[in-house]
Each structure stands twice: as structure tokens, then as C-alpha cells.
Design a protein around this motif. Structure first.
Motif, PDB file in Angstrom:
ATOM      1  N   ARG A 167      -3.513   3.931   2.293  1.00  0.00           N
ATOM      2  CA  ARG A 167      -3.725   4.035   3.710  1.00  0.00           C
ATOM      3  C   ARG A 167      -4.799   4.094   4.891  1.00  0.00           C
ATOM      4  NH1 ARG A 167      -1.792  -0.546   4.360  1.00  0.00           N
ATOM      5  NH2 ARG A 167      -0.617  -0.773   5.846  1.00  0.00           N
ATOM      6  N   ASP A 168      -5.859   5.213   4.369  1.00  0.00           N
ATOM      7  CA  ASP A 168      -6.192   5.730   5.645  1.00  0.00           C
ATOM      8  C   ASP A 168      -7.754   5.597   4.865  1.00  0.00           C
ATOM      9  OD1 ASP A 168      -6.023   7.472   2.279  1.00  0.00           O
ATOM     10  OD2 ASP A 168      -6.711   9.490   3.516  1.00  0.00           O
ATOM     11  N   ARG A 169      -7.782   4.687   3.233  1.00  0.00           N
ATOM     12  CA  ARG A 169      -9.598   4.762   3.246  1.00  0.00           C
ATOM     13  C   ARG A 169      -9.613   1.983   4.118  1.00  0.00           C
ATOM     14  NH1 ARG A 169      -7.858   5.781  -2.894  1.00  0.00           N
ATOM     15  NH2 ARG A 169      -8.438   8.249  -2.385  1.00  0.00           N
ATOM     16  N   PRO A 170     -10.672   2.565   4.546  1.00  0.00           N
ATOM     17  CA  PRO A 170     -11.451   0.963   5.070  1.00  0.00           C
ATOM     18  C   PRO A 170     -10.519   0.536   3.967  1.00  0.00           C
ATOM     19  CG  PRO A 170     -12.783   2.971   5.333  1.00  0.00           C
ATOM     20  CD  PRO A 170     -12.397   3.640   4.056  1.00  0.00           C
ATOM     21  N   TRP A 171     -10.824   0.464   3.035  1.00  0.00           N
ATOM     22  CA  TRP A 171     -10.906  -1.342   2.396  1.00  0.00           C
ATOM     23  C   TRP A 171      -9.490  -1.460   2.141  1.00  0.00           C
ATOM     24  CZ3 TRP A 171      -7.165  -0.763  -1.733  1.00  0.00           C
ATOM     25  CH2 TRP A 171      -7.579   0.623  -2.272  1.00  0.00           C
ATOM     26  N   ALA A 172      -8.505  -0.787   2.110  1.00  0.00           N
ATOM     27  CA  ALA A 172      -6.929  -0.883   2.216  1.00  0.00           C
ATOM     28  C   ALA A 172      -6.126  -1.226   4.119  1.00  0.00           C
ATOM     29  CB  ALA A 172      -6.377   0.569   1.810  1.00  0.00           C
ATOM     30  N   ALA A 173      -6.989  -1.063   4.945  1.00  0.00           N
ATOM     31  CA  ALA A 173      -6.028  -1.206   6.130  1.00  0.00           C
ATOM     32  C   ALA A 173      -5.606  -2.500   6.198  1.00  0.00           C
ATOM     33  CB  ALA A 173      -7.762  -1.089   6.790  1.00  0.00           C
ATOM     34  N   GLU A 174      -5.773  -3.795   5.506  1.00  0.00           N
ATOM     35  CA  GLU A 174      -4.568  -4.613   5.720  1.00  0.00           C
ATOM     36  C   GLU A 174      -3.701  -4.797   5.126  1.00  0.00           C
ATOM     37  OE1 GLU A 174      -5.807  -6.912   8.357  1.00  0.00           O
ATOM     38  OE2 GLU A 174      -7.431  -5.570   8.631  1.00  0.00           O
ATOM     39  N   SER A 222       2.643  -2.061   4.377  1.00  0.00           N
ATOM     40  CA  SER A 222       3.351  -1.548   3.505  1.00  0.00           C
ATOM     41  C   SER A 222       4.458  -1.967   3.128  1.00  0.00           C
ATOM     42  CB  SER A 222       4.101  -0.372   4.702  1.00  0.00           C
ATOM     43  OG  SER A 222       5.096  -1.118   5.760  1.00  0.00           O
ATOM     44  N   GLU A 242       1.545   4.625   1.405  1.00  0.00           N
ATOM     45  CA  GLU A 242       1.386   4.380   2.599  1.00  0.00           C
ATOM     46  C   GLU A 242       0.352   6.620   2.297  1.00  0.00           C
ATOM     47  OE1 GLU A 242       1.896   4.258   5.802  1.00  0.00           O
ATOM     48  OE2 GLU A 242       3.301   2.621   4.870  1.00  0.00           O
ATOM     49  N   GLY A 259       0.815  -1.198  -0.349  1.00  0.00           N
ATOM     50  CA  GLY A 259      -0.217  -0.359   0.050  1.00  0.00           C
ATOM     51  C   GLY A 259       0.990   1.327   0.152  1.00  0.00           C
TER      52      GLY A 259
END
Length: 105
Positions: free
Chosen positions: A10-17, A20, A6, A4
Motif C-alpha cells: 500500500r505504501d508503494r506508488p504503483w499500488a496507489a490505485e 483493498s 495493506e 492490495g
């Protein structure tokens, strides 16, 4: 897995998992995938790394330093600034990492 950005996702919910950094092995070579090479410091890895592949700048480059190969394949998407539209082909051979950077446009 994906690596992802940064700054972008990174601040989008779908990208939480999305991690980096992703480290994996191919044919005995240790690779580290990350968004920006400035996210890592050589010699501070828990295990040796042979090839670091990053993006961020979209500026293609390939270098070898202190036993580590560093690759930014550039961007195969829309043109960024005056940078080339390109990609990199990587061949992992016995004892050697070969890189061919290919301009698409």
C-alpha cells in the motif's frame, strides 16, 4: 482488479490505485476479495456476500458461517513456515459452492 496487501504494497506508488477490497458477481454468486478476512465484518456489507476469499495468513481453510462461505486458498508460492504449498479450486454451481483444496508439494 487486484487486491492490495495493506502491509506489503500500500505504501508503494504503483499500488496507489489497487483497492483493498473487490466485490464482483459470477453466475449470480456475490464474491468479495480482500487481503485479510479481518478487514471485513459480516453483516456490515452494503450488499449480501456469498463467498469471501482472502489470504494474508497463507493458512488454507474453508468454512461456512451464517450463510457466508470463507476461503483462504493458502499459498502456491514458496513455503511459508510449516504451511502447505497449495491452492483452491472453486466451483460455483446452482445452489452450492464447492471447494477442493489441493496440496502442490
Amino acid at each position: 482488479g487486484l487486491v492490495g496487501s495493506e502491509m506489503c504494497i500500500r505504501d508503494r506508488p504503483w499500488a496507489a490505485e489497487i483497492p483493498s477490497q473487490v466485490r464482483f458477481e459470477i453466475d449470480g454468486w456475490s464474491l468479495l476479495l480482500l487481503h485479510d478476512e479481518k478487514q471485513t465484518v459480516p453483516g456490515q456489507w452494503p450488499e449480501p456476500v456469498d463467498l469471501v476469499i482472502s489470504g494474508h495468513s497463507h493458512r488454507p481453510h474453508w468454512r461456512q458461517s451464517a450463510g457466508v462461505s470463507w476461503l483462504n486458498p493458502g499459498s502456491a508460492g514458496r513455503r511459508r513456515f510449516s504451511l502447505p504449498v497449495c491452492l483452491a479450486l472453486v466451483e460455483l454451481t446452482v445452489g452450492e459452492i464447492l471447494v477442493d483444496q489441493v496440496e502442490l508439494v
